[in-house]
Design an enzyme around this catalytic site. Structure first.
Site, PDB file in Angstrom:
ATOM      1  CE  LYS A   1      -4.114   1.180   0.188  1.00  0.00           C
ATOM      2  NZ  LYS A   1      -6.025   0.134  -0.153  1.00  0.00           N
TER       3      LYS A   1
ATOM      4  CG  ASP B   1      -7.132   3.337  -0.870  1.00  0.00           C
ATOM      5  OD1 ASP B   1      -8.054   2.142  -0.315  1.00  0.00           O
ATOM      6  OD2 ASP B   1      -7.606   4.139   0.098  1.00  0.00           O
TER       7      ASP B   1
END
Ligand code: NDP
Ligand code: 2IT
Length: 453
Positions: A126, A166
Site C-alpha cells: 500500500k 484508493d
C-alpha cells in the site's frame, strides 16, 4: 497460547510506537489465528506471524510540487511493500491529508490477507501521500502525480509492485501516474491497475469493489434463504466504492436510502434510484462537488452535517435492513453499531477497509448478524486488478460479461473459503475469523516453503 498472543501483541506495540491503526489491524488478525497456531506449531517455530507484521520494505520520500500560483509545497510519499510470498506487491495508493505510516501499514497488512483470499497470485502493499486532491486543479494534480511517480518509479514494476487507486486516487490520477512512469522508463507495461480502457485498463475494474461487496452480501444472505431484493440499505461514502455498491443494490432490487461524504450525509427515503445515482456520479466524478447538493436537487431528501462531537453518526441510526460502510476506517463506532442493532439491522458488509472499530465488530459478532469483514467483502476491486494484470501480460482484453462472471465467481469462492475456515476452526458463521484464517494459511505455507527470507 493466549499468553503467547498477548506477548506478541505487546511486542508489536513496542516495536511500532504511535501506530494505532496498525496495532488495531494486527490485533484483529492475531486473535483470530489462535486456534490455527495451536494446531500448527510449525508456524510458530518459523516465526511466521512475527515476520508477517514486519513489512519487507518501507519506502518514504519527499514529494515537492508547485501550485497554480507558483507556490511550492512539500508532501510525504510512501510505499509499504508488505509481503511478496505469493506474488508481486499489490495494493492501492491513497492521497488524503490523514495519510501516515500507521494507516498505510494497516492497509498493507490487511491487503496481504485480502489478496490471498482472491485466489490470484498477488502479494500485499500500500502507498500514498498526505496530499489532498480536493479543491486542486487538474494541472496541480498532474504536477503532484508526476513528482510522486518520479521517485516511486525506482521501486515498482509489473513483476515487482503494481499500485492502483484508493481514496483520492481514481482514473485521473492513475492516468497522470502512468504517463510519467512510461515517460521515465520508456516502457508501456501493466505497472498500475485501474488504467483507462483505451490504454491497458480492464472492463469492470471501476465497478469491481462495489459490485463485489454486494455479491458477497448476496452470498451471506443466501445462507439464510434470503436476498437483497426488497431490502432497505444504508450506504456511507459517495466515492468509487459507494457509487457501485449502490448501483448493484439497485440492480438486485434493494433500496439505497443514504450516502455521505466528509461533510455530512443525505437521507432519501424514496430511494436513490438509477437516475439519482447518475446525478451523484456526475456530481462526484465530474463536477467534484459536495453531497449536500443532493438535498437541493431532490426535495424529498434531507442533508445532515457531520458533527463528530455528538459521538455517533446519524447515518447508522436509520432503520435499515442492511448497512454498507464504504467511506473510511473506523467510521462505525460502538454507539453506531448499537444503533444499527437497536434498529434490527440484519447484515453489515464492509466496502471500506476496517470501517468498524473493534468494539463495533464485537457487537456484530455477538449479535450473530451477518457480518462481512472488509478483507473478504471488498476484495473484488483488487481481484479485478489481478485480472487486469493477467490481461496485460497476455495482451488481450476480456469482455464485460466475462469479467463480471469471473468477479462474481471469485466473490462466491471467497465467501465459501471464509465459511469453511470458520467452521473448520470452531466458529461457524464468523466470517471475520474465517477470512483471517483462510487468507493467512496460503501466505504462511508459501513463506514456510520459501525459507527464512
Ligand atoms: P473515494 O476517494 O472514491 O471516496 C471516498 C469517500 O469516502 C468520499 O465520499 C469521501 O468523502 C469519504 N471519506 C474519505 N475519508 C473520509 C473521512 N476521513 N471521513 C468521512 N468521509 C470520508 O475512495 P474509494 O471509494 O475508493 O474508497 C472508499 C473506501 O473503500 C476506503 O476505505 C478504501 O480503502 C476502500 N477500498 C477501495 C477500493 C477501490 O478499489 N477503490 C478497493 C477496496 C477498498 P470526501 O470526498 O468528503 O473526502
Ligand atoms: O484496498 C484495496 O483493495 C484497494 N484499494 C484496491 C487495490 C488494487 O490493487 O486494486
Amino acid at each position: 497460547m493466549h499468553h503467547f498472543i498477548d506477548e506478541f501483541l505487546s511486542q508489536v506495540q513496542a516495536n511500532n510506537p504511535g501506530e494505532p491503526e496498525f496495532h488495531q489491524a494486527v490485533h484483529e488478525v492475531a486473535t483470530s489465528l489462535v486456534p490455527v497456531l495451536e494446531r500448527h506449531p510449525e508456524y510458530r517455530a518459523a516465526k511466521i506471524l512475527e515476520r508477517m507484521v514486519e513489512p519487507e520494505r518501507t519506502i518514504m520520500f519527499r514529494v515537492p510540487w508547485q501550485d497554480d500560483q507558483g507556490e511550492i509545497h512539500v508532501q510525504k510519499g510512501y510505499r509499504v511493500q508488505f509481503n511478496s510470498a505469493i506474488g508481486p506487491y499489490k495494493g492501492g495508493l491513497r492521497f488524503h491529508p490523514s495519510v501516515n505510516l500507521s494507516i498505510l501499514k494497516f492497509l498493507g497488512f490487511e491487503q496481504t490477507f485480502k489478496n490471498s483470499l482472491t485466489t490470484l497470485p498477488m502479494g500485499g502493499g500500500k502507498g500514498g501521500s498526505n496530499f489532498s486532491p480536493k479543491g486542486r486543479s487538474d494541472h496541480e494534480v498532474m504536477r503532484f502525480c508526476q513528482s510522486f511517480m518520479t521517485e516511486l518509479q525506482r521501486y515498482i514494476g509489473p513483476n515487482t509492485d503494481v499500485p492502483a487507486g484508493d481514496i483520492g486516487v481514481g482514473g485521473r490520477e492513475i492516468g497522470y501516474l502512468f504517463g510519467q512512469y512510461k515517460r521515465l522508463r520508456n516502457e508501456f507495461s501493466g505497472v498500475l491497475t485501474g488504467k483507462g480502457l483505451g490504454w491497458g485498463g480492464s472492463l469492470i475494474r471501476t465497478e469491481a469493489t462495489g459490485y463485489g461487496a454486494v455479491y458477497f452480501a448476496e452470498e451471506m444472505l443466501s445462507t439464510q434463504g434470503d436476498s437483497i431484493e426488497g431490502k432497505l440499505c444504508a450506504v456511507s461514502g459517495s466515492g468509487n466504492v459507494a457509487q457501485y455498491t449502490a448501483e448493484k443494490i439497485n440492480q438486485l432490487g434493494g433500496k439505497v436510502v443514504t450516502l455521505s461524504d466528509s461533510g455530512g450525509m443525505i437521507h432519501d427515503p424514496a430511494g436513490i434510484d438509477a437516475e439519482k445515482l447518475a446525478w451523484v456520479m456526475d456530481l462526484k466524478n465530474g463536477r467534484r462537488g459536495r453531497i449536500s447538493e443532493y438535498a437541493d436537487q431532490f426535495r424529498d431528501a434531507t442533508f445532515e452535517k457531520y458533527d463528530a462531537s455528538r459521538g455517533f453518526n446519524p447515518l447508522w441510526d436509520i432503520d435499515v435492513d442492511c448497512a454498507f460502510p464504504c467511506a473510511t476506517q473506523n467510521e462505525i463506532n460502538a454507539k453506531d453499531a448499537a444503533n444499527l442493532l437497536k434498529n434490527n439491522v440484519g447484515m453489515v458488509t464492509e466496502g471500506a477497509n476496517m470501517p468498524s472499530v473493534p468494539d463495533a465488530a464485537d457487537l456484530f459478532t455477538e449479535a450473530a448478524i451477518l457480518y462481512g469483514p472488509s478483507k473478504a467483502a471488498n476484495a473484488g476491486g483488487v481481484a479485478v486488478s489481478g485480472l487486469e494484470m493477467s490481461q496485460n501480460s497476455m495482451r488481450i482484453s476480456w469482455s464485460r460479461d466475462e469479467l463480471d462472471k469471473r468477479l462474481h465467481d471469485i466473490m462466491i469462492d471467497i465467501h465459501g473459503a471464509c465459511r469453511d475456515a470458520s467452521e473448520e476452526y470452531g466458529t461457524p458463521g464468523n466470517y471475520a475469523n474465517g477470512a483471517n484464517i483462510a487468507g493467512f494459511k496460503k501466505v504462511a505455507d508459501s513463506m514456510l516453503a520459501q525459507g527464512l527470507v
